[in-house]
Design a protein around this motif. Structure first.
Motif, PDB file in Angstrom:
ATOM      1  N   UNK A  71       0.744  -0.946  -0.115  1.00 56.30           N
ATOM      2  CA  UNK A  71      -0.044  -0.179  -0.207  1.00 56.30           C
ATOM      3  C   UNK A  71       1.040   1.664  -0.048  1.00 56.30           C
ATOM      4  N   UNK A  72       0.473   1.997  -0.823  1.00 58.65           N
ATOM      5  CA  UNK A  72       1.508   3.370  -1.088  1.00 58.65           C
ATOM      6  C   UNK A  72       0.535   4.344  -1.412  1.00 58.65           C
ATOM      7  N   UNK A  73       1.415   5.663  -0.697  1.00 59.63           N
ATOM      8  CA  UNK A  73       0.841   6.884  -0.578  1.00 59.63           C
ATOM      9  C   UNK A  73       1.442   8.093  -1.888  1.00 59.63           C
ATOM     10  N   UNK A  74       1.161   7.996  -3.049  1.00 64.50           N
ATOM     11  CA  UNK A  74       1.902   8.843  -3.741  1.00 64.50           C
ATOM     12  C   UNK A  74       0.968  10.209  -4.886  1.00 64.50           C
ATOM     13  N   UNK A  75       2.162  10.979  -5.611  1.00 68.17           N
ATOM     14  CA  UNK A  75       1.217  11.845  -5.908  1.00 68.17           C
ATOM     15  C   UNK A  75       0.117  11.585  -7.537  1.00 68.17           C
ATOM     16  N   UNK A  76      -0.786  12.650  -7.385  1.00 73.74           N
ATOM     17  CA  UNK A  76      -1.510  12.444  -8.290  1.00 73.74           C
ATOM     18  C   UNK A  76      -0.327  11.896 -10.130  1.00 73.74           C
TER      19      UNK A  76
ATOM     20  N   UNK B   5       2.969   1.844   3.820  1.00 72.86           N
ATOM     21  CA  UNK B   5       2.385   1.400   5.315  1.00 72.86           C
ATOM     22  C   UNK B   5       2.412   0.206   5.399  1.00 72.86           C
ATOM     23  N   UNK B   6       3.980   0.043   7.056  1.00 76.70           N
ATOM     24  CA  UNK B   6       4.878  -1.340   7.313  1.00 76.70           C
ATOM     25  C   UNK B   6       3.476  -1.750   7.445  1.00 76.70           C
TER      26      UNK B   6
ATOM     27  N   UNK C 110       5.074   5.234   6.147  1.00 78.68           N
ATOM     28  CA  UNK C 110       6.362   6.134   6.018  1.00 78.68           C
ATOM     29  C   UNK C 110       6.867   6.291   5.372  1.00 78.68           C
ATOM     30  N   UNK C 111       7.929   7.227   5.291  1.00 79.77           N
ATOM     31  CA  UNK C 111       8.539   7.521   3.957  1.00 79.77           C
ATOM     32  C   UNK C 111       9.331   6.695   3.253  1.00 79.77           C
ATOM     33  N   UNK C 112       9.488   6.089   1.935  1.00 77.26           N
ATOM     34  CA  UNK C 112      10.236   5.380   1.283  1.00 77.26           C
ATOM     35  C   UNK C 112      10.925   6.188   0.409  1.00 77.26           C
ATOM     36  N   UNK C 113      12.319   5.718   0.026  1.00 72.96           N
ATOM     37  CA  UNK C 113      12.891   7.173  -1.277  1.00 72.96           C
ATOM     38  C   UNK C 113      12.255   6.061  -2.568  1.00 72.96           C
TER      39      UNK C 113
END
Ligand SMILES: [Zn+2]
Ligand SMILES: [Zn+2]
Length: 199
Positions: free
Chosen positions: A146-151, A167-168, A192-195
């Motif tokens: 599950x990722x949270x990204x820009x449009x 999501x961890x 949590x932020x990931x590169x």
């Protein structure tokens, strides 16, 4: 059908007749059983009329048309000629990919690494205020992330966010089966932020 000039998919709408939506307006994408050649996907999308509807897209429209690889021709207003836009866009996509830039990517939490991906691996999406929550079935390990990204990360091929929210949590195979489960998981989760730099 996908229009590469507006980056929108055309679908039937019972209210408007026809509607044109971005990939980030998709809410779920699932392969239709039995339709293997060509593969066909049932999508549920958020329509401008305020309702959600179902539509069908082929594998080619979903993964390749945004790269211009299945584009037809368009009328060049400067030269008043029909130009084969597909060839040009397709070559551009090839140049990007040779440089190691992928049209789409996500962060696979079970593998703890960024992975290239195509929209056919997106299973569920939700969007609010330019941010898209994305459930991805990893093409490599087959687990859900599950990722949270820009449009833009979703709608613009080769636009990859530098950092995404992750999501961890390792989801069971049958988790996130419905949009409601997905949304409640997403809004209760901490990210949590990931590169997202791919090698
Ligand atoms: Zn509609
Ligand atoms: Zn994976």
């Amino acid at each position: 059908m996908y229009d590469p000039l507006t980056s929108r998919y055309a679908f039937a709408c019972p209210v408007r007749g026809e509607t044109h939506v971005l990939l980030s307006a998709f809410r779920s994408i699932e392969p239709l059983p039995g339709a293997a050649h060509p593969a066909v996907f049932r999508v549920r999308f958020d329509c401008g009329c305020g309702e959600e509807h179902d539509g069908l897209v082929t594998h080619e429209e979903l993964d390749w048309a945004p790269l211009g690889l299945a584009a037809g021709e368009f009328l060049n207003l400067m030269t008043a000629r029909l130009d084969p836009v597909g060839t040009e866009l397709g070559e551009l996509a090839a140049v990007h990919i040779k440089r190691g830039e992928w049209p789409w990517s996500f962060f696979c939490y079970p593998e703890e690494q960024p992975r290239p991906v195509f929209p056919s691996s997106f299973t569920l999406l939700t969007a609010a205020d330019g941010t898209v929550g994305l459930a991805v079935r990893c093409p490599s390990c087959r687990h859900l992330s599950l990722n949270l990204v820009s449009q833009q990360h979703v709608d613009v091929p080769f636009h990859n966010d530098r950092e995404v929210g992750v999501v961890e949590h390792v989801f069971a195979d049958d988790a996130l089966a419905t949009l409601d489960e997905f949304r409640s998981e997403l809004w209760s989760a901490s990210f949590d932020a990931r590169r997202l730099a791919l090698e």
